[in-house]
Design an enzyme around this catalytic site. Structure first.
Site, PDB file in Angstrom:
ATOM      1  N   LYS A 106      53.160 -99.560  24.331  1.00  0.00           N
ATOM      2  CA  LYS A 106      54.260 -99.324  25.271  1.00  0.00           C
ATOM      3  C   LYS A 106      55.374-100.262  24.834  1.00  0.00           C
ATOM      4  O   LYS A 106      55.234-101.493  24.946  1.00  0.00           O
ATOM      5  CB  LYS A 106      53.836 -99.699  26.689  1.00  0.00           C
ATOM      6  CG  LYS A 106      52.809 -98.782  27.329  1.00  0.00           C
ATOM      7  CD  LYS A 106      52.277 -99.473  28.589  1.00  0.00           C
ATOM      8  CE  LYS A 106      51.504 -98.534  29.487  1.00  0.00           C
ATOM      9  NZ  LYS A 106      50.784 -99.303  30.545  1.00  0.00           N
ATOM     10  N   GLU A 136      52.534 -90.465  37.907  1.00  0.00           N
ATOM     11  CA  GLU A 136      52.745 -89.802  36.629  1.00  0.00           C
ATOM     12  C   GLU A 136      52.523 -88.299  36.742  1.00  0.00           C
ATOM     13  O   GLU A 136      52.268 -87.616  35.759  1.00  0.00           O
ATOM     14  CB  GLU A 136      51.863 -90.430  35.539  1.00  0.00           C
ATOM     15  CG  GLU A 136      52.240 -91.887  35.317  1.00  0.00           C
ATOM     16  CD  GLU A 136      51.637 -92.504  34.068  1.00  0.00           C
ATOM     17  OE1 GLU A 136      51.476 -91.816  33.061  1.00  0.00           O
ATOM     18  OE2 GLU A 136      51.321 -93.701  34.124  1.00  0.00           O
TER      19      GLU A 136
END
Ligand code: PGA
Ligand code: ZN
Length: 421
Positions: free
Chosen positions: A338, A208
């Site tokens: 999510k 990330e």
């Protein structure tokens, strides 16, 4: 809203692995696209991505079958049909799939189509995407979410050099998204300089976009974060706090947590989290315990949850039944949302409402494998998430989300939420 056509194709995500982009065209409208992300540190209860399993292509991770499902059976069943709402459309996708985990058509196929339909519907109403997302929750006033931004990574996002997966920065004193990014960038560069001096290495980045030096321990990762905040001229805990995605399901085995060379029982793991919270300005702990360690979560939340977020990611998988169980047992006080864990916008909206009805906070999150598509920023604003977790301040798939927030802030001047507000 009448469907003219639905189609999809395999594209590549930020790790160079296949994922899906779908297209939706309504009768009388243009074609609209949406791309879906994909996780590495996935929860066992997540909806199932459909992968080709052809070893000749991308180690079996190809998404051609999922793409073909959209362009074939999904298009054939839905083209020419009229849908009054996102819920109607998503309901038709869920019925067409017919499985608990969306394994028939693939959760990647279903979410891509659900999002592409949202873009087409927003365009038909001449609405910005965040306003359309807001309308799904009957929300028409908006806040910008407080950011949590990856600085250092270990765990599955960086080759497991330490157990804890991500240390994130929380720009606490910033008044705007713009200022949040300015503060974060200062700390990121201070951290990069520290890492270079201390570890004498190229600045390797994790999935990330966080830095991933060979820390000897998780304590070293936290301590270096505090040092970087100080070096940047900001005050730890006042200007800049720390959030941790412990992601402990991924170092939990046979009843023990394997942390940096030690084997901890659940109560020892709780003590370890308590010590980290006492020692470092830790304001949010995600997946501090494993996804099925239900019996130990309530004590964690009781001990540490009064003034910090106890966030369920793998524990909850954005699913209403798991969230309800956690609400009833007081296992946590925040949902990590999510959308691709559950597979449609409508189901994610229900998960969001379930968490909010319990008085929880909601952190909207992207995935470690992401794309340049910026819909997640619109979702975080449209649903007025309390926090947003898009990754580090490097790599264009992350920056697209921050840039979209800057654009919304610039165009609309919405207020940034306070921490835990
Ligand atoms: P992911 O997980 O790698 O599955 O996207 C990120 C997270 O644990 O929050
Ligand atoms: Zn997580």
């Amino acid at each position: 809203m009448k469907i003219e056509s639905l189609s999809a194709l395999e594209i590549l995500d930020s790790r160079g692995r296949p994922t899906l982009r779908a297209y939706c065209q309504l009768v009388g409208g243009r074609r609209h696209a949406a791309s879906v992300p994909s996780g590495a540190s996935t929860g066992a209860a997540e909806a199932m991505e459909l992968r080709d399993k052809d070893p000749e292509r991308y180690g079996g991770r190809g998404c051609r079958k999922a793409a073909a499902n959209v362009s074939g059976p999904v298009h054939d069943a839905l083209a020419g049909r009229e849908f009054g709402s996102q819920a109607d459309f998503d309901g038709a996708l869920i019925d067409l799939d017919g499985t608990e985990k969306k394994s028939h058509l693939g959760a990647n196929a279903i979410l891509a189509v659900s999002l592409a339909f949202a873009r087409a519907a927003a365009a038909e109403r001449e609405q910005e995407l965040f306003r359309y997302f807001g309308s799904l929750l009957e929300q028409d006033s908006f806040y910008l979410p407080r950011l949590t931004i990856n600085l250092f990574s270990g765990g599955l996002h960086a080759g497991r050099q330490v157990a804890v997966q991500d240390v994130l920065l929380v720009p606490l004193s910033a008044k705007t998204i713009d200022e949040s990014l300015v503060h974060t960038s200062r700390v990121y560069h201070a951290a990069a300089a520290l890492v270079e001096k201390r570890y004498g290495m190229r600045l390797l980045t994790a999935d990330e976009g966080g830095l991933a030096p060979p820390f000897a321990s998780t304590d070293e990762m936290f301590a270096t974060t505090v040092e970087a905040i100080e070096d940047s001229g900001l005050e730890p805990g006042r200007d800049m706090a720390i959030a941790a995605d412990v992601a402990s399901s991924h170092f939990f085995s046979h009843g023990y947590y394997e942390v940096d060379g030690g084997r901890l029982s659940a109560s020892e793991m709780r003590k370890c989290l308590q010590r980290w919270s006492d020692q470092y300005p830790l304001v949010s702990i995600e997946d501090g315990l494993a996804e099925d360690d239900w019996e130990n979560w309530p004590a964690l939340c009781r001990d540490l949850g009064s003034d910090r977020l106890i966030v369920g990611d793998d524990l909850l998988c954005t699913k209403v039944d798991r969230i309800s169980r956690a609400v009833n047992s007081k296992a946590c006080n925040a949902l990590l949302l999510k959308v691709n864990q559950v597979g449609t916008l409508t189901e994610a909206a229900k998960a969001f409402q379930c968490a909010r009805a319990a008085g929880w906070q909601v952190t909207v999150s992207v995935r470690s494998g992401d794309t340049g598509d910026d819909w997640a920023a619109d979702l975080a604003v449209g649903w007025s998430g309390n926090q947003f977790k898009p990754g580090s301040v490097t790599q264009s798939e992350r920056l697209e989300k921050y840039n979209r927030l800057l654009e919304i802030e610039h165009d609309h001047g919405f207020l940034l939420r306070g921490w835990m507000e």
